[in-house]
Design an enzyme around this catalytic site. Structure first.
Site: not given
Ligand code: PBG
Length: 333
Positions: A204, A214, A227, A243, A258, A284
């Site tokens: 990720k 968010r 992050k 990983e 991701k 997203s």
């Molecule tokens: C964080 C989390 C994120 C998403 C799912 N779980 C994003 C982040 O690290 O802030 C992203 C999903 C998306 O963007 O559709 N635990």
């Protein structure tokens, strides 16, 4: 790599097999099906049935009843599974994200409601503290305001057990702490949740494309800093394999890459290196790009959806987590 047969024009004319729809269908190497879809749902703990998300046109935050309704839709359309992401009342957030471990919290309630009403649909749930922390990070902070890896792990274990107890089928740790898969797996075994699957967000990346998410879960305004001390650097690819190898060794049943489209090379490398079910998250920001461009009439969303989802399959993924799952399933019906 298979040997490529030497070919020569005009004996070989690649266009011959593209001349009509029937032969294009017959020669297609990758076929997307409804069985490849995991429907990403934003759920909220309020009473309003649906609350639109500005940056995700067409995606609403769903309350508990609407989430159950969505599960029925998934079942009727043949979508195998849902992935839940909660928007939590800001009054319940704190520094340590303790609400994530509340056995009577909204997340276990919505999991239970769906599994009670629509048991045949798989339910997967995010494991990470960001929907629950006042600072918007996926973990807890130490005295120096750094994300404390090992202190976070025990919270994630607690969160996973709460979800497992509620009947979740798959816990999906998206936090990127080191060692959390082993800790979660051990705790699930110890508590007799031997069939609870783990889909590890293994590779990720710290990405700009999480922006709309968010907003959707209400962590955008809260987030202090970025992050990058836990999510991966977008320049790296060998690290994604390390990983992933660790997560498999620690007991992950499935792994994930991701974001999706900007990281197809990673999907391809991970899926060809390891023989474990591999998924990709069309996140997203990827959803928002397609929707924003189509709203302006700049592209055809239906075609872009099927093309991008097919690209994930072509790169080697076994399935895709996507906000488009319902729309894609209708297109594929
Ligand atoms: C964080 C989390 C994120 C998403 C799912 N779980 C994003 C982040 O690290 O802030 C992203 C999903 C998306 O963007 O559709 N635990």
């Amino acid at each position: 790599m298979t040997d490529i047969v030497p070919t020569r024009y005009p004996l070989t004319r690649p266009r011959r097999t593209r001349q009509a729809d029937w032969v294009r269908r017959l020669t297609r190497e990758t076929v997307l099906s409804k069985d490849d879809l995991i429907w990403a749902l934003i759920v909220h703990d309020g009473s309003k049935p649906r609350i639109p998300v500005n940056a995700l046109p067409g995606v609403d935050r769903l309350n508990l009843d609407q989430a159950v309704e969505a599960a029925r839709t998934a079942r009727d359309l043949g979508i195998p599974a849902l992935a839940l992401f909660p928007h939590i009342d800001p009054a319940l957030k704190n520094e340590k994200g303790t609400e994530a471990g509340n056995p009577n919290g909204f997340v276990p309630r919505v999991i239970k409601a769906i599994k009670d009403e629509v048991p045949e649909v798989g339910v997967m749930c995010d494991v990470a503290l960001d929907p629950f922390t006042s600072h918007g990070h996926d973990g807890v902070l130490n005295a120096r305001d750094e994300i404390d890896n090992d202190a976070t792990i025990s919270r994630l274990v607690e969160q996973s057990l709460v979800q497992a107890e509620a009947g979740v089928d798959v816990v999906a740790p998206s936090d990127m702490m080191d060692g959390r898969i082993a800790a979660i797996r051990e705790a699930l075994e110890d508590d007799d949740f031997k069939n609870t699957m783990i889909m590890a967000y293994s590779a990720k990346y710290a990405s700009a494309f999480y922006g709309p998410y968010r907003e959707a879960i209400g962590s955008a305004t809260a987030l202090k800093g970025d992050k990058k001390t836990y999510q991966m650097d977008f320049g790296n690819t060998d690290e994604a394999l390390r990983e992933t190898a660790m997560d498999i060794a620690e007991g992950a049943d499935m792994v994930m890459v991701k974001p999706g489209l900007p990281y197809l090379d990673i999907v391809q490398r991970v899926s060809s290196t390891f023989d474990v079910p591999t998924y990709v998250f069309q996140i997203s920001g990827e959803y928002a790009q397609i929707m924003a461009a189509s709203e302006r009439g700049w592209l055809d969303a239906d075609r872009a959806i099927i093309e991008t989802l097919s690209a994930f399959k072509r790169a080697g993924s076994d399935g895709v987590i996507t906000y488009f799952a319902e729309r894609a399933a209708r297109l594929l019906s």
